[in-house]
Design a protein around this motif. Structure first.
Motif, PDB file in Angstrom:
ATOM      1  N   LEU A 198      39.408  45.410 -32.492  1.00  0.00           N
ATOM      2  CA  LEU A 198      39.940  45.439 -32.149  1.00  0.00           C
ATOM      3  C   LEU A 198      38.661  46.300 -30.668  1.00  0.00           C
ATOM      4  CD1 LEU A 198      42.762  48.590 -32.418  1.00  0.00           C
ATOM      5  CD2 LEU A 198      40.870  49.123 -31.292  1.00  0.00           C
ATOM      6  N   ASN A 254      38.239  45.123 -38.873  1.00  0.00           N
ATOM      7  CA  ASN A 254      39.822  44.927 -38.405  1.00  0.00           C
ATOM      8  C   ASN A 254      39.079  45.680 -36.433  1.00  0.00           C
ATOM      9  OD1 ASN A 254      42.763  43.690 -38.568  1.00  0.00           O
ATOM     10  ND2 ASN A 254      41.594  43.984 -40.617  1.00  0.00           N
ATOM     11  N   VAL A 255      38.839  47.486 -37.190  1.00  0.00           N
ATOM     12  CA  VAL A 255      38.209  48.194 -36.636  1.00  0.00           C
ATOM     13  C   VAL A 255      37.608  47.706 -35.401  1.00  0.00           C
ATOM     14  CG1 VAL A 255      37.391  50.150 -36.155  1.00  0.00           C
ATOM     15  CG2 VAL A 255      38.844  50.084 -37.569  1.00  0.00           C
ATOM     16  N   GLY A 281      43.547  46.387 -29.444  1.00  0.00           N
ATOM     17  CA  GLY A 281      42.495  46.640 -28.401  1.00  0.00           C
ATOM     18  C   GLY A 281      42.929  45.888 -27.586  1.00  0.00           C
ATOM     19  N   THR A 307      46.870  41.491 -34.381  1.00  0.00           N
ATOM     20  CA  THR A 307      47.330  43.324 -33.778  1.00  0.00           C
ATOM     21  C   THR A 307      46.370  43.669 -33.464  1.00  0.00           C
ATOM     22  OG1 THR A 307      49.243  43.455 -35.625  1.00  0.00           O
ATOM     23  CG2 THR A 307      48.458  44.581 -34.538  1.00  0.00           C
ATOM     24  N   ALA A 308      45.375  43.813 -34.187  1.00  0.00           N
ATOM     25  CA  ALA A 308      44.508  44.834 -34.008  1.00  0.00           C
ATOM     26  C   ALA A 308      43.382  44.094 -32.460  1.00  0.00           C
ATOM     27  CB  ALA A 308      42.970  44.392 -34.827  1.00  0.00           C
TER      28      ALA A 308
END
Length: 489
Positions: free
Chosen positions: A311, A307-308, A441, A436-437
């Motif tokens: 983003l 997820n990071v 982003g 959502t990420a």
């Protein structure tokens, strides 16, 4: 690929633990796939086509609108501030309700949520095409974004539960990702063509496509199995309210970062209020007997890295695309159609994602392929750093092709990594987290490049803004490399 970018005139866009399984990310590089057959049955192919059609619809809807913004402003008499809300309203609805949308699909049924919100998407897109006043168009775009926030994670969860984990699911997800990218790339060109006829067709064309998808989805999509519920189990209303409020405030704060003239105090207040609601949500979930989000899911290292990474990749990609759009239209005077054709080469990932990427994932594993995509993106964006006012298109072409290849290598495998090993009853939530990420982003990347460009000013501002995508994707490569290191321990 569910997020938006902006034209120069706007200044900015938009139950129990899982059973352990062997995934592509953890397989030994060079080993043959566990299931040598990744061919789909006829019904599986039809289901995949419907779900790919929906994500294609989302991508093409956003991209076509970006190209049509100047014509919309002229016809409805909108100023730059109100025009920017045509994009921001979609981002707000999409990013604000994505986590709730993902969990609702798990609790109330993925098929039911997909069909319901696809219907809403049809109606609101039609309303946008009929809008005679700016507020009607802005309202329609907000509800369209909200419908996408429920429809997209439901569609992704249908894929991850309908296809067995392993090569079959990986291939389905990569086809899905390639279709999303194709929608965005082709939408830039289609938007230019439709706007030449009339900007309202940018809204009416998705209505026709979505209507056909809805008719096909009703008989084809698999029926939901009733979710297991404990006696007395209730919907976590307090968790739903706080997390949705937090997402709405945080998305709006991120969007405001790139607004020319936006006050620092209101923006900081939005961030503080969003953070406070997010903290309240975590406290509620810790005490809830039936939490909306099982916080233990967030302690998964691979899921967090995916997820990071998503983003940061979205921040780099959409920030870069925005700067290129400014360069081609503001400095070079290219038309929206010419700009769309120039960016069309990025759409090569629509071909490579379902063909080349599955072979690479089976051969090298998920993490290596994602890392390769990030590293390729660093090279691609760096090649564009010395861009000047007299550059010819052949000088830009290597960046366009490499960007498309990087997207093909990173986007689909990130989708696999973010849903791999997650229990079936939490697949919608996992999809909501991922989207959502991506949405945060994209908004963060657009705001960052806009802020840098305006701070430096002039042509030098655009060149300075190009450093943002390079830095974001390089940081994403570092995060991904940490996952590769852990795999070898």
């Amino acid at each position: 690929m569910s997020t938006s970018s902006a034209m120069p005139e706007t200044g900015r866009p938009a139950a129990g633990p899982p059973v352990p399984r062997i995934s592509a990310a953890d397989s030994t590089p060079g080993s043959p796939p566990a299931d040598p057959s990744s061919r789909f049955t006829g019904r599986e192919t039809a289901v995949l086509l419907v779900l790919c059609g929906a994500i294609f619809l989302e991508g093409i809807d956003v991209a076509m609108l970006n190209v049509a913004l100047p014509a919309i402003r002229a016809d409805l008499g909108m100023d730059t501030g109100s025009l920017s809300w045509v994009l921001s309203a979609y981002v707000l609805g999409y990013g604000g309700f994505m986590l709730l949308g993902g969990r609702t699909a798990d609790l109330l049924g993925r098929r039911r949520m997909f069909l319901l919100w696809l219907t809403v998407f049809v109606l609101c897109s039609g309303l946008g095409g009929l809008a005679g006043a700016p507020w009607v168009l802005i309202l329609a775009r907000f509800v369209t974004g909200l419908s996408a926030a429920f429809m997209t994670p439901a569609g992704l969860a249908i894929i991850t539960t309908a296809f067995a984990e392993g090569p079959r699911r990986n291939r389905a997800l990569l086809v899905y990702a390639g279709t999303a990218a194709a929608g965005f790339s082709l939408g830039l060109v289609a938007g230019g063509l439709l706007t030449a006829v009339g900007w309202r067709w940018v809204f009416f064309a998705p209505v026709l496509l979505a209507g056909g998808l809805l008719l096909a989805a009703v008989p084809l999509l698999p029926r939901d199995r009733a979710p297991a519920r404990r006696p007395g189990e209730r919907f976590d209303l307090a968790g739903a309210v706080t997390v949705t409020g937090a997402m709405l405030l945080l998305v709006q704060a991120v969007v405001r970062l790139g607004e020319p003239g936006a006050g620092a105090v209101p923006t900081v207040a939005l961030f503080a209020a969003g953070a406070a609601l997010l903290a309240a949500f975590v406290a509620i979930e810790r005490r809830s007997a039936t939490p909306l989000v099982r916080l233990g899911l967030l302690r998964s290292g691979p899921l967090l890295r995916a997820n990071v990474g998503a983003l940061l990749f979205a921040a780099s990609f959409f920030g870069f695309q925005f700067v290129v759009t400014l360069y081609l239209q503001d400095l070079r005077g290219w038309s929206p159609l010419q700009t769309g054709l120039a960016l069309l080469a990025v759409g090569v990932d629509a071909v490579l994602a379902p063909t080349l990427t599955p072979r690479l994932v089976e051969r090298f594993g998920n993490v290596r392929v994602i890392l390769g995509g990030f590293c390729l993106a660093v090279v691609s964006y760096a090649l564009f750093l010395p861009v000047g006012p007299d550059w010819t298109y052949p000088m830009m072409f290597p960046t366009m092709i490499l960007t498309g290849l990087a997207f093909a290598l990173a986007y689909g495998p990130l989708t696999i990594a973010a849903t791999d090993g997650v229990a079936e009853e939490e697949q919608g939530l996992a999809g909501g987290l991922l989207n959502t990420a991506f949405q945060f982003g994209a908004a963060l990347g657009l705001s960052a490049v806009t802020t840098v460009s305006l701070t430096v000013g002039g042509p030098g501002g655009l060149r300075a803004a190009l450093a943002v995508p390079v830095a974001a994707v390089a940081l994403g490569a570092l995060v991904t490399a940490l996952g590769l290191r852990r795999t070898h321990r």
